[in-house]
Design an enzyme around this catalytic site. Structure first.
Site, mmCIF file in Angstrom:
data_model
loop_
_atom_site.group_PDB
_atom_site.id
_atom_site.type_symbol
_atom_site.label_atom_id
_atom_site.label_comp_id
_atom_site.label_asym_id
_atom_site.label_seq_id
_atom_site.Cartn_x
_atom_site.Cartn_y
_atom_site.Cartn_z
ATOM 1 N N ARG A 79 -28.454 37.903 -36.522
ATOM 2 C CA ARG A 79 -27.859 36.677 -35.971
ATOM 3 C C ARG A 79 -27.710 35.678 -37.122
ATOM 4 O O ARG A 79 -27.052 35.992 -38.096
ATOM 5 C CB ARG A 79 -28.729 36.135 -34.822
ATOM 6 N N TYR A 92 -18.980 37.922 3.360
ATOM 7 C CA TYR A 92 -17.705 38.456 2.863
ATOM 8 C C TYR A 92 -17.764 39.963 2.683
ATOM 9 O O TYR A 92 -18.707 40.501 2.110
ATOM 10 C CB TYR A 92 -17.380 37.819 1.510
ATOM 11 N N LYS A 108 -35.672 24.944 -25.286
ATOM 12 C CA LYS A 108 -34.199 25.009 -25.262
ATOM 13 C C LYS A 108 -33.717 25.315 -23.843
ATOM 14 O O LYS A 108 -34.486 25.764 -22.996
ATOM 15 C CB LYS A 108 -33.730 26.102 -26.229
ATOM 16 N N MET A 149 -21.035 31.758 -2.795
ATOM 17 C CA MET A 149 -21.209 30.685 -3.781
ATOM 18 C C MET A 149 -22.356 29.734 -3.417
ATOM 19 O O MET A 149 -23.123 29.316 -4.290
ATOM 20 C CB MET A 149 -19.915 29.880 -3.928
#
Ligand SMILES: *Cc1c(COP(=O)(O)O)cnc(C)c1O
Length: 371
Positions: free
Chosen positions: A133, A263, A36, A311
């Site tokens: 779940r 930053y 998955k 980023m």
């Protein structure tokens, strides 16, 4: 690094095959390879093929769409999918011979409705044993299993398996879940349901609770060579990490003492030094919370991220170490080779190794290698 490649994740498919073999040998049971979430970021199709090479007899995905991607790639091994959106296409799954985890009466009816005249829908009934779940509640179990048995007699479903999933809270908690599971299997048998496989354990329980191995173990993180335990490394489990994340230094700059980095200037240089710019950021899965904490290897030496992870990039203060544009930066890989591990990054950002590899972003090229 190949020319022009800014960042890539090398995926050692030989390691995935070897890790699969290791689980088959240690657990002496069938391995269902969990692929998955794009095989925890490693690439679902290549990981599935490698796991099958290593002896996995089945594959597992959360969504049906993930299973269909494997079928489109020509992978014919049995696949189980267990987490269904309301209205997910059981007909498409059944047509592709994808078995469905069944967690409710509604899902059972939908699975029966997806059968064709000559093809019952393959199902695995999931019993809720304490993770809270999905899964059929114990109080509904008799009723749903009896209905499944009826549909099986009518040729609408084939009950291939019964399964559950444990919480990894403690051996005692997982043993309790196993006891509940075994009760559920006994009830099913009394209703005439005798599935081919019973399965409960994922990587952690497969290693820590041998009684939970049953007929198959569903192995995810371990196939990728990562340990599910805080107190045992991959090497101690006989596993090899399959992913190496690396980048090419994008820029090198010599700066004086007192220079603010990235930053917010959360780091300032204390002497004249060299800064190496690494073209990986939080968009690529480098956690911003690892700012000033994560470590990388450059030319055989370990350095810490300096200043905030942005980023697209972060800075490493390399002191007077000779580093040039284009040099390889290994972010994590196999720690027995002297590079930081996914666990080191998990620790530096207060998370787990699963999250580190799974979140590596789409801008990072995956490339298969084999060692
Ligand atoms: C993700 C998952 C697994 C695999 O878990 P690992 O801890 O990665 O081995 C097994 N079973 C189910 C139901 C899962 O959701």
């Amino acid at each position: 690094m190949p020319d022009g490649t800014a960042r890539e994740a090398l995926i050692d498919v030989g390691a995935i095959a070897a890790n699969t073999r290791r689980f088959a040998r240690v657990t002496e049971t069938e391995v269902l390879a969990v692929v998955k979430a794009d095989a925890y970021g490693h690439g679902a199709v290549r990981a599935a093929r490698a796991a099958i090479d290593g002896g996995a007899t089945r594959l597992g995905t959360a969504d049906i769409n993930e299973a269909l991607e494997l079928r489109r790639a020509g992978i014919m091994a049995p696949i189980l999918s267990w987490l269904h959106a309301p209205g997910a296409s059981f007909a498409e799954a059944a047509a592709a011979h994808v078995a469905l985890g069944i967690s409710s009466m509604d899902q059972l009816q939908a699975a029966a409705a997806a059968a064709t005249a000559d093809r019952p829908t393959r199902i695995h009934l999931k019993l809720e044993t304490g993770l809270s779940r999905n899964g059929i509640a114990p109080e509904d179990w008799n009723h749903v299993v009896a209905e499944a048995a009826r549909w099986e007699r009518l040729g609408k479903v084939a009950i291939e398996g019964i399964f559950s999933h444990v919480s990894n809270t403690s051996i005692a908690d997982d043993q309790q879940a196993l006891d509940r599971f075994n009760e559920g299997v006994a009830i099913a048998a009394s209703l005439g349901v005798h599935p081919e496989i019973r399965h409960l354990a994922a990587t952690s329980a497969a290693l820590a609770l041998p009684a939970a191995r049953l007929d198959a173990v569903r192995i995810g993180v371990g196939l990728y060579g990562l340990s599910p335990f805080d107190d045992r490394t991959s090497a101690e489990l006989g596993l090899r990490p399959a992913m190496t994340l690396r980048a090419a230094v994008a820029n090198v700059r010599r700066v004086p003492a007192g220079t603010g980095l990235s930053y917010g200037y959360t780091h300032r240089t204390t002497r004249e030094t060299t800064l190496a710019l690494v073209p990986l950021g939080y968009a690529d899965g480098i956690p911003r919370s690892s700012s000033n904490r994560g470590t990388v290897a450059i030319a055989g030496k370990t350095f810490t991220v300096s200043g905030r992870v942005a980023m697209d990039q972060f800075i490493v203060d390399v002191g007077d170490h000779p580093v040039s544009t284009g040099d390889e930066v290994i972010v994590f890989g196999d720690p027995t080779l002297g590079v930081p591990s996914a666990e080191d990054w998990a620790e530096a950002s207060d998370t787990i190794n699963y999250e580190i590899v799974t979140r590596i972003g789409p801008r990072v090229t995956r490339r298969s290698v084999s060692s």
